[in-house]
Design a protein around this motif. Structure first.
Motif, PDB file in Angstrom:
ATOM      1  N   TYR A 105       0.806  -1.219   0.000  1.00  0.00           N
ATOM      2  CA  TYR A 105       0.000   0.000   0.000  1.00  0.00           C
ATOM      3  C   TYR A 105       0.843   1.275   0.000  1.00  0.00           C
ATOM      4  O   TYR A 105       0.313   2.361  -0.214  1.00  0.00           O
ATOM      5  N   GLN A 106       2.137   1.175   0.257  1.00  0.00           N
ATOM      6  CA  GLN A 106       2.987   2.361   0.241  1.00  0.00           C
ATOM      7  C   GLN A 106       3.428   2.727  -1.171  1.00  0.00           C
ATOM      8  O   GLN A 106       3.331   3.878  -1.593  1.00  0.00           O
ATOM      9  N   SER A 107       3.915   1.741  -1.922  1.00  0.00           N
ATOM     10  CA  SER A 107       4.411   2.014  -3.275  1.00  0.00           C
ATOM     11  C   SER A 107       3.461   1.527  -4.366  1.00  0.00           C
ATOM     12  O   SER A 107       3.770   1.644  -5.546  1.00  0.00           O
ATOM     13  N   TYR A 108       2.316   0.966  -3.959  1.00  0.00           N
ATOM     14  CA  TYR A 108       1.330   0.436  -4.909  1.00  0.00           C
ATOM     15  C   TYR A 108       1.941  -0.639  -5.812  1.00  0.00           C
ATOM     16  O   TYR A 108       1.637  -0.729  -7.000  1.00  0.00           O
ATOM     17  N   THR A 109       2.820  -1.425  -5.210  1.00  0.00           N
ATOM     18  CA  THR A 109       3.512  -2.479  -5.952  1.00  0.00           C
ATOM     19  C   THR A 109       2.831  -3.821  -5.745  1.00  0.00           C
ATOM     20  O   THR A 109       2.447  -4.175  -4.629  1.00  0.00           O
ATOM     21  N   TYR A 110       2.707  -4.578  -6.828  1.00  0.00           N
ATOM     22  CA  TYR A 110       2.245  -5.962  -6.743  1.00  0.00           C
ATOM     23  C   TYR A 110       3.450  -6.893  -6.700  1.00  0.00           C
ATOM     24  O   TYR A 110       4.384  -6.768  -7.501  1.00  0.00           O
ATOM     25  N   THR A 111       3.403  -7.817  -5.759  1.00  0.00           N
ATOM     26  CA  THR A 111       4.346  -8.933  -5.702  1.00  0.00           C
ATOM     27  C   THR A 111       3.574 -10.200  -6.035  1.00  0.00           C
ATOM     28  O   THR A 111       2.428 -10.358  -5.599  1.00  0.00           O
ATOM     29  N   TYR A 112       4.194 -11.091  -6.784  1.00  0.00           N
ATOM     30  CA  TYR A 112       3.505 -12.305  -7.212  1.00  0.00           C
ATOM     31  C   TYR A 112       4.247 -13.535  -6.703  1.00  0.00           C
ATOM     32  O   TYR A 112       5.459 -13.670  -6.908  1.00  0.00           O
ATOM     33  N   LEU A 113       3.493 -14.416  -6.060  1.00  0.00           N
ATOM     34  CA  LEU A 113       4.012 -15.715  -5.634  1.00  0.00           C
ATOM     35  C   LEU A 113       3.494 -16.765  -6.600  1.00  0.00           C
ATOM     36  O   LEU A 113       2.278 -16.885  -6.809  1.00  0.00           O
ATOM     37  N   LEU A 114       4.408 -17.520  -7.200  1.00  0.00           N
ATOM     38  CA  LEU A 114       4.060 -18.648  -8.046  1.00  0.00           C
ATOM     39  C   LEU A 114       4.801 -19.864  -7.517  1.00  0.00           C
ATOM     40  O   LEU A 114       6.002 -19.779  -7.208  1.00  0.00           O
ATOM     41  N   ALA A 115       4.108 -20.988  -7.420  1.00  0.00           N
ATOM     42  CA  ALA A 115       4.730 -22.193  -6.869  1.00  0.00           C
ATOM     43  C   ALA A 115       4.154 -23.439  -7.511  1.00  0.00           C
ATOM     44  O   ALA A 115       2.982 -23.457  -7.930  1.00  0.00           O
ATOM     45  N   ASP A 116       4.982 -24.448  -7.595  1.00  0.00           N
ATOM     46  CA  ASP A 116       4.549 -25.784  -7.994  1.00  0.00           C
ATOM     47  C   ASP A 116       4.094 -26.499  -6.725  1.00  0.00           C
ATOM     48  O   ASP A 116       4.907 -26.778  -5.838  1.00  0.00           O
ATOM     49  N   GLN A 117       2.810 -26.779  -6.625  1.00  0.00           N
ATOM     50  CA  GLN A 117       2.284 -27.388  -5.402  1.00  0.00           C
ATOM     51  C   GLN A 117       2.737 -28.828  -5.215  1.00  0.00           C
ATOM     52  O   GLN A 117       2.614 -29.367  -4.119  1.00  0.00           O
ATOM     53  N   THR A 119       6.059 -30.051  -6.187  1.00  0.00           N
ATOM     54  CA  THR A 119       7.457 -30.042  -5.739  1.00  0.00           C
ATOM     55  C   THR A 119       7.724 -29.038  -4.629  1.00  0.00           C
ATOM     56  O   THR A 119       8.767 -29.098  -3.980  1.00  0.00           O
ATOM     57  N   LYS A 120       6.795 -28.079  -4.452  1.00  0.00           N
ATOM     58  CA  LYS A 120       6.892 -27.034  -3.426  1.00  0.00           C
ATOM     59  C   LYS A 120       7.955 -25.982  -3.733  1.00  0.00           C
ATOM     60  O   LYS A 120       8.294 -25.171  -2.872  1.00  0.00           O
ATOM     61  N   GLU A 121       8.478 -25.966  -4.961  1.00  0.00           N
ATOM     62  CA  GLU A 121       9.400 -24.897  -5.342  1.00  0.00           C
ATOM     63  C   GLU A 121       8.611 -23.656  -5.744  1.00  0.00           C
ATOM     64  O   GLU A 121       7.579 -23.756  -6.422  1.00  0.00           O
ATOM     65  N   ALA A 122       9.117 -22.476  -5.338  1.00  0.00           N
ATOM     66  CA  ALA A 122       8.384 -21.233  -5.553  1.00  0.00           C
ATOM     67  C   ALA A 122       9.305 -20.130  -6.052  1.00  0.00           C
ATOM     68  O   ALA A 122      10.527 -20.186  -5.881  1.00  0.00           O
ATOM     69  N   ILE A 123       8.677 -19.112  -6.658  1.00  0.00           N
ATOM     70  CA  ILE A 123       9.382 -17.887  -7.007  1.00  0.00           C
ATOM     71  C   ILE A 123       8.540 -16.706  -6.535  1.00  0.00           C
ATOM     72  O   ILE A 123       7.315 -16.811  -6.389  1.00  0.00           O
ATOM     73  N   LEU A 124       9.198 -15.594  -6.280  1.00  0.00           N
ATOM     74  CA  LEU A 124       8.532 -14.327  -6.003  1.00  0.00           C
ATOM     75  C   LEU A 124       8.945 -13.327  -7.071  1.00  0.00           C
ATOM     76  O   LEU A 124      10.143 -13.180  -7.352  1.00  0.00           O
ATOM     77  N   ILE A 125       7.972 -12.661  -7.662  1.00  0.00           N
ATOM     78  CA  ILE A 125       8.247 -11.630  -8.660  1.00  0.00           C
ATOM     79  C   ILE A 125       8.044 -10.266  -8.015  1.00  0.00           C
ATOM     80  O   ILE A 125       7.003  -9.990  -7.424  1.00  0.00           O
ATOM     81  N   ASP A 126       9.056  -9.414  -8.100  1.00  0.00           N
ATOM     82  CA  ASP A 126       9.039  -8.041  -7.581  1.00  0.00           C
ATOM     83  C   ASP A 126       8.703  -7.972  -6.082  1.00  0.00           C
ATOM     84  O   ASP A 126       7.768  -7.263  -5.674  1.00  0.00           O
ATOM     85  N   PRO A 127       9.469  -8.670  -5.241  1.00  0.00           N
ATOM     86  CA  PRO A 127       9.236  -8.569  -3.791  1.00  0.00           C
ATOM     87  C   PRO A 127       9.691  -7.222  -3.231  1.00  0.00           C
ATOM     88  O   PRO A 127      10.638  -6.616  -3.741  1.00  0.00           O
ATOM     89  N   VAL A 128       9.005  -6.765  -2.187  1.00  0.00           N
ATOM     90  CA  VAL A 128       9.231  -5.441  -1.597  1.00  0.00           C
ATOM     91  C   VAL A 128       9.866  -5.588  -0.218  1.00  0.00           C
ATOM     92  O   VAL A 128       9.406  -6.395   0.598  1.00  0.00           O
ATOM     93  N   LEU A 129      10.898  -4.792   0.052  1.00  0.00           N
ATOM     94  CA  LEU A 129      11.680  -4.927   1.274  1.00  0.00           C
ATOM     95  C   LEU A 129      10.820  -4.829   2.537  1.00  0.00           C
ATOM     96  O   LEU A 129      10.942  -5.645   3.452  1.00  0.00           O
ATOM     97  N   ALA A 149      14.115 -15.098  -6.272  1.00  0.00           N
ATOM     98  CA  ALA A 149      13.496 -13.782  -6.143  1.00  0.00           C
ATOM     99  C   ALA A 149      13.768 -13.059  -7.460  1.00  0.00           C
ATOM    100  O   ALA A 149      14.925 -12.795  -7.808  1.00  0.00           O
ATOM    101  N   VAL A 150      12.709 -12.757  -8.194  1.00  0.00           N
ATOM    102  CA  VAL A 150      12.818 -12.304  -9.575  1.00  0.00           C
ATOM    103  C   VAL A 150      12.323 -10.862  -9.670  1.00  0.00           C
ATOM    104  O   VAL A 150      11.267 -10.527  -9.124  1.00  0.00           O
ATOM    105  N   ASN A 151      13.063 -10.011 -10.365  1.00  0.00           N
ATOM    106  CA  ASN A 151      12.617  -8.643 -10.583  1.00  0.00           C
ATOM    107  C   ASN A 151      12.389  -8.383 -12.067  1.00  0.00           C
ATOM    108  O   ASN A 151      13.141  -8.870 -12.918  1.00  0.00           O
ATOM    109  N   THR A 152      11.341  -7.602 -12.357  1.00  0.00           N
ATOM    110  CA  THR A 152      11.049  -7.260 -13.748  1.00  0.00           C
ATOM    111  C   THR A 152      11.985  -6.173 -14.277  1.00  0.00           C
ATOM    112  O   THR A 152      12.177  -6.055 -15.490  1.00  0.00           O
TER     113      THR A 152
END
Length: 332
Positions: A105-117, A119-129, A149-152
């Protein structure tokens, strides 16, 4: 004389906006259309309008070409002017995909969690500190292992949590495009794939907001189903082009060649939204984006005349993001 229109999509009638529906007759050999709610009917070729009241006539057997149902519409010039977008059935998602859209809500940024349910491996796109702990707790709740941790792109409005995620979660490695000029464990370029479990996202270079902007595209069933567009394409907008190597001509070409060329029902998830919207589609942005639906020269003119203020977080965020978001955190 009544005007006849074909029903192209089950449950949806589209007619030119010069017509107003006064009555409807449904072919007797089309039982699945025997009850049509008013909310399923749309009027207009580009600016679609819902019909709030509809009088249905009795079922009448009509001549039927190519086994298509015919609808009878009486011609009546009039204006029903409340615009609504056309809707497509979204493409099916992989059964093993866990997907979450998260918001700052501060920077109006979306972070996306995608995971293989599986294998349980996941990635985060554009995570915020500032939301590091939220994201870690969500991973723990689902028993996931963060692989990347992936950034666009190298953001100027918030600090990425990629560096802190690597400290907290030893399995995590950071990813960004080589053209961004930022530090990361892995650099990607156009055409690369980022795999997690049995899933993957594919990299499409979409410079113009910055030189290093990329869009991440997920495929399923041999076709694109969703794309994470970063700041290149926003919902009814786009990233600014007046700083950080921005160039409006480059951005226009990138978006049209790499994003708006995807199938029209492809879901598009931006890095930011300032109006409360969460997702759009290729078809919507091609039709309704007030900037990118214009010609290239009109787009360039629009972008050059925006006169936007200096980004308030850039002096803090940009230097930190160039080094993977590693900063001296304030004491708790």
């Amino acid at each position: 004389m009544p005007q006849f229109f074909r029903l192209a999509v089950a449950g949806r009638l589209i007619v030119p906006s010069c017509y107003q529906l006064l009555s409807i007759k449904i072919a007797a050999n089309a039982p699945r259309f025997s009850t049509i709610a008013s909310s399923q009917l749309l009027v207009g070729k580009r600016n679609y309008c819902k019909i709030s009241v509809l009088q249905c006539d009795h079922v009448t057997k009509l001549s039927n070409r190519r086994s298509e149902s015919c609808l009878t519409v009486n011609k009546f010039p009039g204006a029903i002017t409340r615009p609504v977008s056309t809707m497509h059935m979204p493409p099916p998602l992989p059964e093993n995909l866990l997907f979450r859209q998260l918001f700052d809500y501060q920077s109006y940024t979306y972070t996306y969690l995608l995971a293989d349910q599986t294998t349980k491996e996941a990635i985060l796109i554009d995570p915020v500190l500032e939301l590091l702990n939220r994201d870690i707790h969500l991973l723990e709740d689902h028993g996931l292992t963060l692989k990347y941790a992936v950034n666009t792109h190298c953001h100027a409005d918030h600090i990425t949590s990629s560096g802190e995620l690597k400290k907290k979660l030893p399995t995590c490695r950071s990813i960004i495009s080589k053209a961004s000029g930022a530090q990361a464990d892995i650099y990607v370029k156009d055409g690369d794939a980022i795999e997690f479990g049995n899933l993957a996202i594919h990299v499409a270079a979409t410079p113009g907001h910055t030189n290093g902007c990329v869009t991440y595209i997920m495929h399923h069933g041999n076709r694109p189903i969703m794309a994470f567009t970063g700041d290149a394409l926003l919902i009814r907008g786009c990233g600014r082009t007046d700083f950080q190597e921005g160039d409006p001509r480059t951005l226009y070409n990138s978006v049209h060649e790499k994003i708006l060329s995807l199938p029209e029902d492809t879901l598009l998830y931006p890095a930011h939204d300032y109006t409360g919207q969460t997702v759009t589609t290729v078809q919507e942005e091609k039709s309704f984006n007030p900037r990118l639906s214009k010609s290239q020269e009109d787009f360039i003119k629009i972008m050059k005349e925006l006169n936007l203020p200096y980004p308030k977080a850039i002096d803090k965020a940009l230097p930190a993001n160039l080094v993977c978001g590693i900063v001296d955190l304030p004491p708790k």
